[in-house]
Design a protein around this motif. Structure first.
Motif, short mmCIF file in Angstrom:
data_model
loop_
_atom_site.label_atom_id
_atom_site.label_comp_id
_atom_site.label_asym_id
_atom_site.label_seq_id
_atom_site.Cartn_x
_atom_site.Cartn_y
_atom_site.Cartn_z
N ARG A 121 0.83 -1.20 0.00
CA ARG A 121 0.00 0.00 0.00
C ARG A 121 0.88 1.26 0.00
O ARG A 121 2.01 1.25 0.50
CB ARG A 121 -0.92 0.01 1.23
CG ARG A 121 -1.95 -1.11 1.19
CD ARG A 121 -2.94 -1.00 2.31
NE ARG A 121 -4.01 -1.99 2.15
CZ ARG A 121 -5.16 -1.98 2.80
NH1 ARG A 121 -5.40 -1.03 3.67
NH2 ARG A 121 -6.07 -2.91 2.58
N PRO A 122 0.34 2.35 -0.55
CA PRO A 122 1.10 3.61 -0.56
C PRO A 122 1.57 4.01 0.84
O PRO A 122 2.66 4.56 1.00
CB PRO A 122 0.08 4.62 -1.12
CG PRO A 122 -0.84 3.80 -1.96
CD PRO A 122 -0.95 2.48 -1.25
N GLN A 123 0.71 3.74 1.82
CA GLN A 123 1.09 3.95 3.22
C GLN A 123 0.99 2.61 3.94
O GLN A 123 -0.06 2.28 4.50
CB GLN A 123 0.20 4.98 3.89
CG GLN A 123 0.42 6.41 3.42
CD GLN A 123 -0.34 7.40 4.28
OE1 GLN A 123 -1.54 7.25 4.50
NE2 GLN A 123 0.35 8.42 4.77
N PRO A 124 2.04 1.81 3.91
CA PRO A 124 1.97 0.49 4.55
C PRO A 124 1.81 0.64 6.06
O PRO A 124 2.15 1.68 6.63
CB PRO A 124 3.32 -0.15 4.20
CG PRO A 124 4.23 1.00 3.91
CD PRO A 124 3.36 2.07 3.32
N PRO A 125 1.28 -0.38 6.71
CA PRO A 125 1.08 -0.29 8.16
C PRO A 125 2.39 -0.25 8.92
O PRO A 125 3.41 -0.77 8.45
CB PRO A 125 0.29 -1.56 8.48
CG PRO A 125 0.63 -2.51 7.38
CD PRO A 125 0.83 -1.67 6.16
N ASP A 126 2.35 0.39 10.08
CA ASP A 126 3.50 0.35 10.99
C ASP A 126 3.50 -0.92 11.82
O ASP A 126 4.54 -1.34 12.34
CB ASP A 126 3.47 1.56 11.93
CG ASP A 126 3.50 2.88 11.20
OD1 ASP A 126 4.29 3.01 10.25
OD2 ASP A 126 2.71 3.78 11.58
N HIS A 127 2.31 -1.50 11.97
CA HIS A 127 2.17 -2.69 12.83
C HIS A 127 0.93 -3.46 12.35
O HIS A 127 -0.08 -2.85 12.00
CB HIS A 127 1.98 -2.27 14.29
CG HIS A 127 2.33 -3.31 15.29
ND1 HIS A 127 3.36 -3.19 16.20
CD2 HIS A 127 1.78 -4.54 15.54
CE1 HIS A 127 3.42 -4.27 16.97
NE2 HIS A 127 2.47 -5.10 16.58
#
Length: 343
Positions: free
Chosen positions: A91-97
């Motif tokens: 994703r353009p903003q991958p998850p941090d966790h």
């Protein structure tokens, strides 16, 4: 330059222990993390994912909550698990966790082994395994088999050579955990809570924290950011199923019961209590359309303890259909349960 791995927390625990409640609490208190949630349901209707989507916010939007309802994660690594994780990371903003809520029937160690998959190992790490246990149920001894009774059964029946399936699931979950949460601690006396703690510690292969919690409320800093790298510690997490490359869920059955239109709330609660009492149902959960009410009723049963609450209005684009997922041990009377729920 090394790429920092994205941490994954596996939340395991027996049916109805409070895993979804814990995940919801973490979603609402993300500590500036961008979270993604992977929910592995057992059965044909994804209730837990719907519960979580109902409280999604900017820190964990609805499209970051992914449901897998067509098989347990460790049995569908190539087909479901790896592509799902890869899609989240792309994703353009991958998850941090990433939080993974397992099915209540899941054995955690085979899932840990899935993190050895070559496409994943270099990109994600198991930050920790959190086992959620129902304090009242553990205090009652329902998930800690009586060894003396088992020994007597073995003497009487040569075909009995292992613990009950439910006992094995509970023991494997505790044995794999970095932290055990005794949820619903407010429902038991201090003495029974101490007994539940003793039971959990007896199953733990090493010293681990056992935390007493109500409604899944715990400081996220306690359960996230453990850095356990659990995928590298498989030998320290023994299982009843070490010699098996795969497992199945043949010890359990699931049915989805559609209720008559506009069922009365009090009636469905009474009926859910009855099926648990009369048919040894392990878990029942679903949504009910109540006559004259614009909001849908979420009902959840763990044994004969049933809770009901309105969670959100029915959307105009969804049918007002009442469905209950019922999970029990193999051989339970599906016809009788359906009849009891539908009246």
């Amino acid at each position: 330059m090394s790429i920092e791995k994205i941490p994954v927390t596996i939340i395991t625990g027996f049916l109805g222990a409070g895993k979804t409640t814990l995940v919801r609490h973490l979603m609402q208190n993300p500590q500036d993390r961008r979270l993604a949630i992977l929910v592995n349901e057992f059965g044909d209707l994804g209730i837990d994912g719907e519960i979580l989507k109902g409280c999604a916010d900017a820190n964990c939007p609805e499209d970051a909550i992914v449901e897998l309802t067509n098989g347990c994660l460790c049995c569908t690594v190539a087909d479901d698990f790896v592509p799902t994780i890869e899609a989240l990371l792309a994703r353009p903003q991958p998850p941090d966790h990433i939080l993974i809520e397992t099915s209540g029937l899941a054995l955690p160690k085979p899932l840990l082994k899935a993190f050895d998959w070559p496409d994943l190992r270099s990109r994600i790490t198991v930050d920790g395994v959190i086992a959620v246990a129902d304090a009242e149920a553990v205090a009652d001894g329902r998930f800690a088999p009586d060894l003396a009774a088992i020994a007597r059964q073995r003497l009487a029946d040569s075909s009995i050579d292992h613990d009950t399936p439910l006992g094995e699931v509970f023991e494997d979950q505790v044995a794999c955990a970095d932290i055990v949460i005794l949820n619903k601690a407010d429902l038991v006396s201090p003495d029974r809570l101490a007994a539940a703690r003793k039971t959990v510690l007896a199953e733990a292969p090493r010293s681990i924290p056992v935390l007493e919690v109500t409604e899944g409320r715990i400081d996220p800093r306690v359960v996230l950011g453990l850095g356990a790298a659990a995928e590298n510690d498989l030998d320290g997490r023994p299982s009843h199923h070490e010699d098996h490359d795969a497992h199945d869920h043949d010890d359990f059955e699931t049915i989805v019961v559609t209720l008559p239109a506009d069922t009365d709330a009090e009636t469905i609660v009474t009926r859910m209590e009855a099926i648990a009492r009369d048919h040894s149902v392990l878990r029942a959960k679903g949504y009910v359309a109540v006559a004259g009410k614009p909001m849908r009723l979420l009902v959840q049963g763990v044994g004969t303890r049933v809770r009901a609450q309105f969670d959100r209005p029915w959307r105009t684009d969804e049918p007002r259909i009442s469905r209950i997922v019922v999970i029990g041990e193999r051989g339970f009377d599906q016809g009788a349960i359906t009849a009891a729920l539908t009246g």
